[in-house]
Design an enzyme around this catalytic site. Structure first.
Site, PDB file in Angstrom:
ATOM      1  N   ASN A 166     -18.435  60.407  -9.101  1.00 54.68           N
ATOM      2  CA  ASN A 166     -17.610  60.229  -7.897  1.00 54.68           C
ATOM      3  C   ASN A 166     -17.325  58.744  -7.688  1.00 54.68           C
ATOM      4  O   ASN A 166     -18.147  57.888  -8.015  1.00 54.68           O
ATOM      5  CB  ASN A 166     -18.248  60.871  -6.656  1.00 54.68           C
ATOM      6  CG  ASN A 166     -19.668  60.433  -6.393  1.00 54.68           C
ATOM      7  OD1 ASN A 166     -20.406  60.105  -7.310  1.00 54.68           O
ATOM      8  ND2 ASN A 166     -20.050  60.434  -5.132  1.00 54.68           N
ATOM      9  N   GLU A 172     -15.997  56.304  -4.674  1.00 53.53           N
ATOM     10  CA  GLU A 172     -15.657  56.211  -3.246  1.00 53.53           C
ATOM     11  C   GLU A 172     -14.782  54.987  -2.976  1.00 53.53           C
ATOM     12  O   GLU A 172     -14.556  54.136  -3.844  1.00 53.53           O
ATOM     13  CB  GLU A 172     -16.948  56.159  -2.422  1.00 53.53           C
ATOM     14  CG  GLU A 172     -17.753  57.445  -2.611  1.00 53.53           C
ATOM     15  CD  GLU A 172     -18.943  57.581  -1.688  1.00 53.53           C
ATOM     16  OE1 GLU A 172     -19.383  56.573  -1.100  1.00 53.53           O
ATOM     17  OE2 GLU A 172     -19.435  58.718  -1.560  1.00 53.53           O
ATOM     18  N   CYS A 183     -13.779  62.894  -6.136  1.00 48.14           N
ATOM     19  CA  CYS A 183     -14.978  63.631  -6.570  1.00 48.14           C
ATOM     20  C   CYS A 183     -15.105  63.572  -8.090  1.00 48.14           C
ATOM     21  O   CYS A 183     -14.099  63.491  -8.816  1.00 48.14           O
ATOM     22  CB  CYS A 183     -14.891  65.089  -6.158  1.00 48.14           C
ATOM     23  SG  CYS A 183     -14.985  65.384  -4.393  1.00 48.14           S
ATOM     24  N   GLU A 233     -15.942  65.961 -10.241  1.00 48.49           N
ATOM     25  CA  GLU A 233     -15.359  67.102 -10.966  1.00 48.49           C
ATOM     26  C   GLU A 233     -13.850  66.947 -11.123  1.00 48.49           C
ATOM     27  O   GLU A 233     -13.274  67.300 -12.161  1.00 48.49           O
ATOM     28  CB  GLU A 233     -15.632  68.419 -10.220  1.00 48.49           C
ATOM     29  CG  GLU A 233     -17.084  68.735  -9.976  1.00 48.49           C
ATOM     30  CD  GLU A 233     -17.570  68.223  -8.626  1.00 48.49           C
ATOM     31  OE1 GLU A 233     -17.274  67.056  -8.279  1.00 48.49           O
ATOM     32  OE2 GLU A 233     -18.241  68.991  -7.923  1.00 48.49           O
ATOM     33  N   CYS A 275     -17.327  70.885  -3.940  1.00 47.40           N
ATOM     34  CA  CYS A 275     -16.501  71.115  -2.752  1.00 47.40           C
ATOM     35  C   CYS A 275     -15.320  72.020  -3.094  1.00 47.40           C
ATOM     36  O   CYS A 275     -14.987  72.244  -4.269  1.00 47.40           O
ATOM     37  CB  CYS A 275     -16.011  69.786  -2.181  1.00 47.40           C
ATOM     38  SG  CYS A 275     -14.692  69.029  -3.135  1.00 47.40           S
ATOM     39  N   CYS A 324     -12.505  70.661  -5.356  1.00 46.30           N
ATOM     40  CA  CYS A 324     -12.855  70.651  -6.787  1.00 46.30           C
ATOM     41  C   CYS A 324     -12.822  72.061  -7.359  1.00 46.30           C
ATOM     42  O   CYS A 324     -12.385  72.267  -8.502  1.00 46.30           O
ATOM     43  CB  CYS A 324     -14.229  70.024  -6.991  1.00 46.30           C
ATOM     44  SG  CYS A 324     -14.177  68.246  -6.716  1.00 46.30           S
TER      45      CYS A 324
HETATM   46  N1  THU Z   1     -18.499  64.767  -4.049  1.00 45.15           N
HETATM   47  C1  THU Z   1     -18.233  65.022  -5.370  1.00 45.15           C
HETATM   48  O1  THU Z   1     -18.160  64.101  -6.200  1.00 45.15           O
HETATM   49  N2  THU Z   1     -18.031  66.299  -5.732  1.00 45.15           N
HETATM   50  C2  THU Z   1     -18.063  67.364  -4.887  1.00 45.15           C
HETATM   51  O2  THU Z   1     -17.811  68.489  -5.308  1.00 45.15           O
HETATM   52  C3  THU Z   1     -18.419  67.175  -3.489  1.00 45.15           C
HETATM   53  C4  THU Z   1     -18.592  65.780  -3.033  1.00 45.15           C
HETATM   54  C5  THU Z   1     -18.715  63.381  -3.634  1.00 45.15           C
HETATM   55  C6  THU Z   1     -17.640  62.829  -2.742  1.00 45.15           C
HETATM   56  C7  THU Z   1     -18.390  61.744  -2.008  1.00 45.15           C
HETATM   57  O3  THU Z   1     -18.358  60.556  -2.792  1.00 45.15           O
HETATM   58  C8  THU Z   1     -19.827  62.242  -1.951  1.00 45.15           C
HETATM   59  O4  THU Z   1     -19.909  63.264  -2.923  1.00 45.15           O
HETATM   60  C9  THU Z   1     -20.240  62.775  -0.601  1.00 45.15           C
HETATM   61  O5  THU Z   1     -19.344  63.692  -0.117  1.00 45.15           O
END
Ligand code: THU
Length: 129
Positions: A42, A44, A53, A55, A86, A89
């Site tokens: 991920n 940010e 994200c 995925e 999430c 994804c």
């Molecule tokens: N995140 C992912 O990388 N994949 C997911 O399926 C859910 C959330 C990340 C986004 C963010 O950087 C952190 O997790 C918290 O939400």
């Protein structure tokens, strides 16, 4: 299905997570038909809504590389049981492989094998006219 290489690749990708805001690191490793593994973490952003994200980066990398034949994905994150991907994804992956085998794993090695269709039972589809 030999999950070992994918699980290791996902855990390794997770170490490269850029997540200073949530401090929640995620790694993904997506296997495609050619045998290649596309990994991502991920990423940010200080403008939180721009966060990507793991995925979705892995899926986009595979597709941009010409690979639409998704075989399996491993996702590494903390949580007991290991955290679920999430909805955004799940829909992204369902575009290419609605029944994709998914391994969810945490750093303790706790893992769970599912199908994408278990996690996203009724994906978005254009209505039949
Ligand atoms: N995140 C992912 O990388 N994949 C997911 O399926 C859910 C959330 C990340 C986004 C963010 O950087 C952190 O997790 C918290 O939400």
């Amino acid at each position: 299905m030999d999950w070992q290489p994918l699980a290791e690749a996902a855990l390794d990708a997770r170490r490269r997570s850029y997540s200073p805001y949530s401090r929640f690191a995620v790694g993904a490793a997506l296997l495609v038909g050619s045998g290649e593994i596309f990994t991502a973490s991920n990423v940010e952003n200080r403008s939180y809504g721009l966060t990507l994200c793991a995925e979705r980066i892995a899926a986009a990398s595979a597709v941009a590389g010409g690979h639409l034949d998704f075989v399996a994905i491993a996702v590494a994150a903390e949580g007991h049981p290991p955290a679920r991907p999430c909805g955004m994804c799940l829909d992204t992956l369902a575009e290419f492989a609605p029944d994709l085998p998914v391994l969810l794993i945490n750093t303790a090695g706790e893992h769970e094998e599912l199908r994408l269709s278990d996690l996203l039972t009724q994906p978005f589809r254009f209505p039949v006219q």
